[in-house]
Scaffold this motif. Structure first.
Motif, short mmCIF file in Angstrom:
data_model
loop_
_atom_site.label_atom_id
_atom_site.label_comp_id
_atom_site.label_asym_id
_atom_site.label_seq_id
_atom_site.Cartn_x
_atom_site.Cartn_y
_atom_site.Cartn_z
N PHE A 237 8.62 -18.66 -5.49
CA PHE A 237 8.50 -17.70 -6.57
C PHE A 237 9.24 -16.41 -6.21
N THR A 238 9.59 -15.67 -7.24
CA THR A 238 10.20 -14.36 -7.02
C THR A 238 9.17 -13.42 -6.40
N PRO A 239 9.54 -12.69 -5.34
CA PRO A 239 8.56 -11.79 -4.70
C PRO A 239 7.98 -10.79 -5.69
N VAL A 240 6.71 -10.52 -5.53
CA VAL A 240 5.98 -9.60 -6.41
C VAL A 240 5.30 -8.55 -5.54
N ALA A 241 5.36 -7.30 -5.99
CA ALA A 241 4.72 -6.21 -5.25
C ALA A 241 3.21 -6.29 -5.40
N ILE B 44 1.76 -17.59 -12.81
CA ILE B 44 1.65 -16.16 -12.51
C ILE B 44 1.29 -16.06 -11.04
N PHE B 45 2.16 -15.36 -10.33
CA PHE B 45 1.93 -15.14 -8.90
C PHE B 45 1.54 -13.68 -8.72
N SER B 46 0.31 -13.49 -8.23
CA SER B 46 -0.22 -12.13 -8.05
C SER B 46 -0.71 -12.01 -6.62
N PRO B 47 0.10 -11.49 -5.72
CA PRO B 47 -0.30 -11.43 -4.30
C PRO B 47 -1.33 -10.33 -4.09
N LEU B 48 -2.15 -10.57 -3.14
CA LEU B 48 -3.15 -9.59 -2.75
C LEU B 48 -2.73 -8.82 -1.51
N GLU B 49 -1.93 -9.48 -0.67
CA GLU B 49 -1.48 -8.86 0.56
C GLU B 49 0.04 -9.03 0.66
N ALA B 50 0.63 -8.22 1.53
CA ALA B 50 2.07 -8.30 1.76
C ALA B 50 2.35 -9.40 2.79
N ARG B 51 2.31 -10.63 2.31
CA ARG B 51 2.57 -11.78 3.19
C ARG B 51 3.03 -12.93 2.31
N MET B 52 3.26 -14.07 2.95
CA MET B 52 3.70 -15.25 2.22
C MET B 52 2.49 -16.14 1.95
N TYR C 52 4.93 -8.10 -1.30
CA TYR C 52 5.47 -7.02 -0.49
C TYR C 52 4.86 -5.71 -0.95
N ASP C 53 4.90 -4.74 -0.03
CA ASP C 53 4.38 -3.41 -0.28
C ASP C 53 5.51 -2.55 -0.82
N LEU C 54 5.31 -2.05 -2.02
CA LEU C 54 6.36 -1.27 -2.65
C LEU C 54 6.61 0.03 -1.90
N ASN C 55 5.57 0.59 -1.30
CA ASN C 55 5.77 1.84 -0.56
C ASN C 55 6.56 1.62 0.73
N GLY D 210 10.40 0.21 -0.62
CA GLY D 210 11.15 1.25 -1.31
C GLY D 210 11.62 0.81 -2.67
N ASP D 211 12.47 1.66 -3.22
CA ASP D 211 12.95 1.41 -4.58
C ASP D 211 13.94 0.25 -4.65
N THR D 212 14.45 -0.19 -3.53
CA THR D 212 15.45 -1.26 -3.58
C THR D 212 14.83 -2.60 -3.93
N ALA D 213 13.50 -2.67 -3.83
CA ALA D 213 12.87 -3.96 -4.11
C ALA D 213 12.99 -4.33 -5.57
N THR D 214 12.79 -3.34 -6.45
CA THR D 214 12.82 -3.66 -7.88
C THR D 214 14.20 -4.10 -8.32
N SER D 215 15.22 -3.49 -7.76
CA SER D 215 16.56 -3.86 -8.20
C SER D 215 16.96 -5.23 -7.70
N SER D 216 16.32 -5.68 -6.63
CA SER D 216 16.70 -6.99 -6.09
C SER D 216 15.93 -8.12 -6.72
N GLU D 217 14.97 -7.79 -7.57
CA GLU D 217 14.17 -8.87 -8.15
C GLU D 217 14.95 -9.66 -9.18
N VAL D 218 15.86 -9.05 -9.86
CA VAL D 218 16.58 -9.76 -10.92
C VAL D 218 18.00 -9.22 -10.94
#
Length: 1714
Positions: free
Chosen positions: A1152-1156, A1219-1227, A1251-1254, A1257-1265
């Motif tokens: 799945f695509t990584p989700v914050a 729907i993938f909704s992670p609870l922790e920053a892990r696989m 992953y943890d958005l904090n 950083g902001d580069t995560a959102t741009s790499s999602e799609v």
């Protein structure tokens, strides 16, 4: 003049003609009348010509028949000269300065006698140059071509001819001249002293026997294409010499590409002489001279005696004794020998006194001793050998009688005698010597010889006897020459005597002999008796006192007339005291006897009788051997008596006193020979002629004149260039070499030695400095000039020459001076191109180029090059620093001549895909600096060479599918074929193992080839039922590199070597058998299998999989790139049964695509399933593991499946929403079984990363799609039969907020030139109508394009969109035909429903009622049956109602079978609709909720128009726990009340909520109130606030970006003006009424303004404005696509003058508006 015109009818019909007379009065004929000609008949029409003046006339006569007109031209020409010859003549190819010729005919075809003359440019000549030709005559003209320059000749020769008026004609003369090139090659094997292959132009004869002639051949090769004439010349010498080398050919022609054999003869005359000569082969015009050097030496016999004394000891008188004497010839040259003794009149005789001794043989001679007196005998006999110096042998013995017994003579006595003779003691008799020895006046030395006491000799050492030169001893005998080695003890006179003619016989006068005793003792002379000889001496013995003479008489008593007589008288003189041994007291005083000889001859020929004619062969040289001036020279002469009678000879020495000849007289027995030795003494270098008269048989008529030449040889050395040697300017410190030739111009070898001043020894040197020059030999020497400063040099060197064996008489040496001129200079080297870019070079490949080095100076420069390498690019500098040098110089050192250039070949072989820079430097080589280490400091930059190492690379630019895989989208196809991984790997550098075989080759010995690549990719062709059409996949290969790419798909059979049958392995593994079955049946195919792509070029490759066998097919195919990658592709495909349900899983893992973490609205993600079978497939997802994961994560739904079950139609894809909704920053991983109803289940591993958005950083959102982009489609990538293409094959809309829409424009292009197409978009698959297309269908004319607008409306929840739009394209003609066939089928169906045909013949017979099963089956009943059951014959029992098994036939066989059985079944088959062409368009996007989009993409939000409410589907829950599932029954009552509302009510609620929320977003006071509330003092319970919420508050405080949600413009721009009027109307005024009116008007305007603002905030108004703008832009784009509007054209501005009325009425703008 009258001539006749003949008309003949050649047609099969009768012809009727009429004619008109000529128009001029000079030509006329009979009056015109109709002419009728039957087939084959002729008519003669006379034409009369009457001229009036001298000129040419021309007219015509016209004929007319039923078919038309034709005319005959009439000409009357004056007689004129005219010559005919060819327009051009090609002469044979010719060598420069040679002659070729050819001929051509010249014919006089005129009416007059013609004189002609030729004007021919050089080098052509005409023979004859002029002449006279009568009419009709012909002559042959010869063209001679004699070129002087090698060029192509094409000239025009002019021929002038005629009488008063000269005419001319030209002829083109074409010829080609070339320079000849001759080479000399020695054909024989090289001899000793000449290295093989080094001197091909040196002909060595080796050692040749004297007097013989040897022939050898050399070949003159003509390397050119023309015949080469040449002449052979001998080298010119300043002195005349005997040419021992000869060549009969002086001129010759060497054929083109051929050879000419040249015979060289060598005939040496002087033994031991080395001969050298030079022949020059000179081509015509002296353009090329080739020198042939010929060398040879002369060898003669080498005769030696095994012993040089024969001791007979003693013998009694009257007895004889014989001893053996061996003579050997160790040479291979036969030797003529002769012992100078007459055995008939001597006590010593040999059995073979003369003869021929063959080469390398030994002859044993018998020597007989017959004494006649009791004395001691000793005779020194000379052995003469032709072409060799004479040899001496001592014969000695003693004879005893009863009375006289002299002392026995032994060898030691001879040795003592010679020593005593040197010391002058032999002139004393033995008795006196014995007394002196007793008295002490003599002493004996250590050898036993006598010597004077030391006090008498004044302590001088006694003289010793040394063996004299045999030739000197032979000539210096005191008789033939005035000189003698030792004074004689006894002499006789004369030594030779000729009695002459002795007729009558009894009146011969005796010859008086005088014998003189020169000793101081008494001697006795005893003559040897010769019984039977005509010559006798009287008295026989006689005593002679000391220093006295005695007379003897020689009596000649001939016995026969007309005869020759010759003899040698022998006598011995000895001290009388030696008669008895008792008289000898001391053994050392014994003295041997002295032999006296007298040569006599006579003849008894009468006066009238002719003497015998001598038959002889005389072998005499022409020239004496060369010697230095004032030196004796000797030669031998041979006279052979070939007759049967005696020959007498005599030489008159007085006729030529300069030559000594010995013997001067004598006789030669029949078959014998006489050897003569001649001696002369040249005093200077002047050539002298000597003539010796040789009289034979005592007859002046038989006199042979012997002519010889002699000359003293001086030390003459010839220096090249008159003793001047010029050197080219040389660089300071470097050496310049020159070849300089010196030549020995004499017939004697000489020794030369060069002397150079000590001060010039460092500047000048020569090699060799000393040596030997053979006669007439030229030697090339190497001179080296090394200047040490920049100046001009004038030097001098001396060469000293002397004889090889110095003679004390000749001068020691002669010197010659050599003048040397040179100059020292400085110079530099530069490159013609200082920067050379080789561009891109394949890694591991070689690329060569040349660097041009220029030397602009006047001196040659010797250089050495060095290279420095620098590698740049994405690499580790430390790693590449140790790389070997990738540039190789063909030669790193060399020499550039002055004012010239040199080419240095450079080979580049980069080892990495990096940028290479090579700096080439040079240094001038000097004797002190010859390597790079010593010249490093003096290196200077020369040029820079750059190159980039590249690999051949390509990529898969596009892919499409057809056939059974036509329903697969491009994105899914890329995943099936792992094309992203393939492209990613193709960008890397190949590994060394991949480059094991750089090009495709057969290298494997087994069916499964070895693997050298680390990458294994799956090319998955999917699944299809058996019998269906093949799966086609077309890949577009694009060369994205900079070098050509050669690629190849290699099947296992393409990699296997062809081997013999016995070498094949007969046992195959199951895997090998599986591969063999696939390859033999060609289940997988690639077309084309190989190709070449130029940079930027594209090529399509078609891959196919045939579904002929059920099962899974695997085939390893190697994708090989020459000099690059090789990738193993695993071709796989599945074939299932027709009724089998099968889901094709691309892989068993899905990521799945990584989700914050903490995302409030996780996106919906899609997992795709492909149904490749022919049956619909039901699937169900087992959720047990998902529930377990939820329990492990505190009941948090990490994985939510929104569509746990569903149905997938055949040939399409199905989607499972997650729907993938992670609870922790892990696989997170979960294994989910997916069950297929009626098929095989699969276990899929789903992976998701949180992953943890904090942290990220902001580069995560741009790499999602992917960002918003459009991927153009390739027009080159088409499948067979494709008539239309899409302008884009993928559209990525990027990140979009919810409640908006995004549109894109796509063109559908009809690529057919003649057929229209019909298209229809399949939008029924789009969920909830999130995607709209306009237009959905239509017709595209040939060559036209239809714009299609794609609009995406998010569904109301955050999700990922990956929609595969399918456009069905039909050929319009096929649809029209299908509709016609369908209408005919429907009419036939209706007709068959009411019609029937009675075919029974027994209708009258009574039948039983039929059961329902036996009723006729009409069309309506068969319609519901399967097709296989519907095609049956009437009036037969129906088969069981079941599915018949379908035969395993390829696609289309069953339908064709139905058509073939149409007539038999009498049932019409329903026509099949045409198969459409499917065009796939992928649309990808990701939608966000308004809150998430605003927080992540704040600056992007104003770009979107929020045209709809925030919730698109109010009936569905927004929770992430899967509450949107239809199966969930626990709904909130509030939602249930909304569910019962009508559409109008829902729209009212939506509009109200939208207005409220939008008003709050636009209300700045509300924003300020929110900010103030955040600025209030923190209450005591603020400690319970979490860190994340505090950060969110701080971020909201800092965010003060104003924006408008609606992108629509203000619809009321005049409201500012109204406000302005309102402010103006509120100004103070005293009139209350006016104030009230104004106030009421203001209130009215304010109310109206509020209504307008409220209206502008309504969603309907915003939607209307947005729709108008959208339609306007779409219209503009459509007009631009049709060419009606040019969007890129520059705008035109038209300025109009302002209107006067406007200028007066228009109010001035206010400052606020300005």
């Amino acid at each position: 003049m009258i001539k006749h015109l003949i008309l003949k009818n050649v047609h099969e019909k009768t012809q009727k003609l009429s004619y008109r007379c000529p128009s001029t009065r000079f030509f006329f004929t009979v009056f015109p009348q109709p002419i009728t000609l039957s087939p084959g008949m002729s008519l003669t029409l006379p034409i009369i010509f009457r001229p009036t003046e001298k000129r040419d006339y021309e007219d015509s006569i016209c004929f007319k028949n039923a078919e038309g007109e034709f005319s005959v031209t009439l000409h009357a020409m004056l007689p004129r000269p005219y010559l005919s010859f060819p327009a051009a003549v090609q002469l044979p190819i010719c060598a420069v300065h040679n002659v070729t010729e050819t001929t051509f005919p010249v014919r006089n075809i005129g009416d007059l006698v013609t004189v002609f003359a030729w004007e021919t440019p050089s080098p052509f000549y005409m023979i004859p140059a002029c002449g006279v030709l009568k009419p009709g005559a012909e002559c042959m003209v010869k063209v001679v071509f004699r070129p002087k320059v090698a060029v192509v000749y094409e000239v025009a020769a002019t021929c002038w001819f005629g009488g008063e008026e000269k005419q001319k004609r030209t002829i083109q003369l074409k010829a080609l001249a070339k320079y000849p090139y001759l080479r000399v090659s020695v054909t024989e094997e090289e001899h000793e002293g000449v290295q093989p292959g080094k001197f091909r132009d040196v002909l060595c004869f080796g050692s040749v026997p004297v007097g013989t002639t040897v022939e050898k051949y050399v070949e003159i090769f003509n390397m050119s294409m023309v015949d080469a004439p040449c002449r052979i010349e001998r080298a010119k010498d300043p002195l005349v010499q005997d040419h021992v080398f000869s060549c009969d050919v002086s001129h010759g022609v060497v054929p083109a590409k051929g050879k000419l054999a040249l015979c060289i003869r060598f005939q040496p005359q002087t033994v031991g002489e080395h001969s050298t000569d030079y022949f020059t082969i000179i081509s015509a015009g002296c353009l090329l001279q080739t020198v042939l050097k010929v060398v040879g030496s002369c060898k003669g016999p080498l005769v030696s005696l095994h012993q040089y004394s024969v001791d007979f000891d003693w013998v009694n008188l009257g007895e004889s004794l014989m001893q053996m004497l061996k003579i050997s010839n160790i040479s291979d040259v036969p030797a003529y020998y002769q012992f100078d003794i007459d055995g008939r009149g001597s006590v010593f005789s040999l059995d073979h006194p003369c003869g021929v001794l063959e080469g390398t043989t030994t002859l044993t001679l018998k020597v007989t001793f017959r004494p006649t007196h009791p004395i001691s005998y000793h005779r020194r006999v000379v052995c003469l050998v032709h072409h060799q110096e004479p040899m001496y042998v001592d014969f000695f013995g003693t004879c005893h009688s009863d009375i006289a017994k002299p002392a026995i003579l032994q060898a030691r006595h001879l040795s003592w005698y010679r020593t005593n003779m040197v010391r002058g003691l032999t002139f004393y008799p033995p008795d006196i010597l014995s007394v002196m020895l007793k008295d002490g006046k003599l002493q004996r030395d250590e050898k036993g010889a006598l010597m004077l006491p030391p006090e008498i000799t004044q302590d001088k050492p006694p003289k010793e006897y040394s063996e004299a030169n045999s030739m000197t001893e032979y000539f210096y005998d005191g008789v033939s020459s005035d000189l003698a080695l030792f004074p004689p003890h006894v002499s006789v006179s004369p030594r030779e005597y000729d009695f002459g003619c002795c007729v009558p016989l009894h009146k011969v006068e005796p010859l008086p002999l005088c014998v003189t005793n020169h000793t101081k003792g008494k001697i006795t002379v005893a003559w040897t008796l010769s019984h039977g000889s005509a010559f006798q001496v009287s008295p026989e013995t006689c005593d002679i006192p000391p220093l006295k003479s005695s007379a003897f008489r020689v009596l000649f008593q001939p016995t026969q007339l007309n005869s020759l007589y010759a003899a040698e008288l022998e006598g011995f003189a000895f001290y009388k005291v030696l008669r008895h041994y008792s008289n000898i007291e001391e053994d050392a005083t014994i003295c041997p006897s002295w032999c006296l000889t007298v040569r006599l001859r006579a003849h008894t020929y009468e006066a009238e009788r002719e003497h015998f004619i001598p038959q002889y062969i005389l072998n005499v040289p022409k020239t004496f051997p060369p010697v230095a001036p004032d030196t004796d020279t000797y030669c031998s002469m041979l006279l052979l008596n070939t007759g049967t009678s005696l020959i007498t000879f005599s030489v008159n020495q007085a006729a030529c006193p300069s030559v000594l000849l010995k013997p001067c007289s004598g006789h030669i027995t029949p078959g014998g020979h006489q050897i003569f030795f001649l001696s002369t003494h040249p005093v200077n270098t002047v050539l002298q002629q000597h003539v010796l008269p040789l009289q034979l048989n005592s007859c002046p008529g038989y006199t042979k004149e012997i002519a010889l030449r002699s000359c003293g040889e001086s030390l003459l050395l010839l220096l090249e260039g008159d003793g001047n040697l010029y050197f080219k300017p040389a660089y300071i410190g470097t050496s310049s070499t020159r070849m300089y030739t010196i030549k020995n111009c004499t017939r004697l070898p000489m020794v030369f030695t060069w002397k150079i001043n000590q001060s010039d020894s460092k500047i000048l040197s020569v090699s060799p400095t000393a040596g030997i020059l053979q006669p007439y030999e030229a030697m090339a020497q190497v001179w080296t000039f090394t200047p040490d400063k920049q100046t001009k040099y004038l030097l001098r060197a001396m060469v000293f020459v002397r004889r090889k064996n110095p003679d004390p008489v000749s001068p020691k040496s002669v010197r010659y001076a050599l003048r040397i001129v040179g100059e020292g200079m400085l110079g530099t080297i530069r490159a013609q191109k200082e920067h050379l870019d080789l561009g891109n070079v394949l890694v591991g490949d070689l690329q060569s180029c040349s660097v041009v080095l220029l030397n602009d100076g006047i001196c040659s420069l010797k250089y050495v090059l060095s290279v420095e390498q620098q590698i740049t690019g994405p690499c580790d500098p430390e790693e590449v620093r140790s790389d070997p040098l990738a540039l190789e110089l063909e030669q790193s050192r060399g020499t550039i001549p002055a004012r010239s250039k040199a080419f240095v070949q450079i080979t580049v072989r980069p080892a990495r895909r990096l940028h290479y820079t090579w700096s080439i430097k040079y240094a001038i080589c000097t004797p002190t600096a010859t390597d790079l280490a010593s010249t490093k400091e003096e290196q200077q930059p020369l040029c820079c060479i750059v190159a980039t190492g590249v690999y051949p690379t390509f990529c898969i630019a596009d892919a499409c599918s057809a056939g059974s895989a036509s329903g697969i989208s491009k994105l899914y196809l890329w995943r099936l074929f792992s094309l992203d991984t393939l492209n990613e790997y193709l960008e890397r550098d190949p590994t060394p193992r991949e480059l094991t075989y750089r090009v495709p080759t057969r290298h494997s010995t087994c069916l499964i080839p070895p693997v050298y690549t680390p990458l294994l990719l799956d090319f998955n062709f999917g699944v299809a039922p058996i019998g269906s059409e093949p799966t086609l996949v077309v890949l577009l290969l694009a060369n994205n590199g900079v070098v050509p790419v050669e690629w190849a798909f290699l099947f296992p059979s393409d990699q296997k070597m062809d081997m013999e049958h016995w070498a094949e392995n007969a046992e195959f593994s199951p895997h090998e058998l599986h591969q063999m079955r696939i390859q033999d049946n060609q289940l997988f195919s690639v077309s084309p299998k190989s190709g070449k792509l130029l940079p930027g070029q594209e090529e399509s490759v078609q891959l196919s999989h045939r579904h002929d066998f059920i099962g899974t097919d695997h085939l390893p195919v190697l994708l090989k790139v020459s000099y690059g990658h090789e990738i193993l592709l695993n071709f796989s495909g599945v074939t299932v049964e027709q009724d089998q349900r099968y889901i094709h899983f691309a892989s068993t893992k899905h990521l799945f695509t990584p989700v914050a973490i903490g995302t409030s609205h996780p996106p919906t993600q899609i997992y795709e399933l492909y149904n490749g079978s022919s049956m619909p497939v039901m699937f169900e997802v087992q959720l047990d593991n998902i529930v377990r994961i939820q329990e492990e994560n505190f009941q948090h739904p990490v994985f939510v499946c929104l569509t746990p079950r569903g149905e997938i139609p055949p040939g399409t894809k199905g989607h499972i929403e997650w729907i993938f909704s992670p609870l922790e920053a892990r696989m997170y991983l979960v294994d989910v079984p997916i069950h297929i109803l009626g098929g095989e289940s699969a276990l899929i591993t789903f992976q998701g990363v949180g992953y943890d958005l904090n942290t990220v950083g902001d580069t995560a959102t741009s790499s999602e799609v992917s960002p918003t982009s459009v991927f153009p489609g390739s027009t080159k990538l088409t499948v067979p039969g494709q008539a239309a293409t899409l302008s884009h094959h993928r559209i990525c809309l990027g990140n979009i907020p919810d409640c908006t829409k995004a549109s894109r424009l796509v063109f559908l292009n009809n690529i057919s030139e003649s057929k229209a197409v019909v298209f229809a978009w399949q939008i029924s698959t789009c969920k909830d109508k999130v995607l709209q297309i306009a237009p959905e269908s239509g017709v595209v004319q040939p060559g036209e394009s239809i714009p299609c607008f794609i609009t995406l409306r998010p569904s109301g929840s955050a999700s990922f969109y990956n929609i595969d739009l399918v456009c069905e394209v039909y050929i319009q003609e096929s649809l029209v035909q299908y509709e016609k066939d369908l209408q005919e089928w429907e009419r036939a169906k209706e007709r068959q429903a009411v019609e029937f045909t009675i075919t029974e013949k027994d209708l009258e017979t009574k039948k039983k009622p039929k059961s329902p099963a036996e009723r006729p089956l009409d069309f309506a009943d068969t319609e519901n049956l399967p097709e296989s059951s519907a095609v049956i014959r009437k009036f037969k029992t129906l088969p069981p109602i079941k599915n018949h098994p379908m035969p395993k036939l390829p696609a289309g066989h069953f339908q064709r079978r139905l058509l073939l059985d149409k007539e038999a079944s009498q049932v019409c088959v329903k026509p099949e609709p045409p198969k459409p062409i499917l065009l796939h368009l992928g649309v990808t996007a990701r939608s966000y909720s308004i809150e998430d989009f605003f927080s992540n993409f704040t600056l992007e939000l104003p770009k979107y128009f929020l045209s709809r409410p925030f919730s698109n589907r109010p009936l569905e829950s927004k929770f992430v726990d899967g509450s949107r599932d239809r199966d969930r029954m626990d709904m909130d009552p509030k939602w249930l009340s909304l569910a019962a509302a009508s559409k109008q009510e829902l729209q009212i609620v939506t509009d109200i909520l939208t207005g409220i929320i939008r008003g709050l977003l636009e209300n700045t006071q509300f924003h300020d109130a929110v900010r103030r509330s955040l600025d209030e003092p923190i209450p005591y319970f603020s400690q319970f606030q979490c860190e994340e919420s505090a950060e969110l508050q701080n971020r909201s405080q800092c965010s003060t970006i104003p924006f408008r949600v609606s992108a629509s413009p203000d619809p009321y721009p005049e409201k500012d003006g109204e406000r302005k009027e309102m402010r103006q109307e509120t100004s103070p005024n005293n009139n209350l009424l006016e104030s009230w009116e104004r106030m009421s008007e203001i209130l009215h305007h304010e109310q109206l303004r509020k209504q307008k603002e409220m209206m502008s905030r309504q969603p309907a108004f915003g939607n209307l404005v947005e729709l108008v703008l959208e339609n306007t832009l779409q219209n503009i784009l459509i007009e631009a696509s049709r060419g009606e509007v040019v969007l890129t054209a520059r705008p035109r501005v038209i300025a109009l003058p302002p209107s006067p009325s406007r200028r007066i009425t228009s109010p001035a703008p206010s400052p606020s508006r300005a």
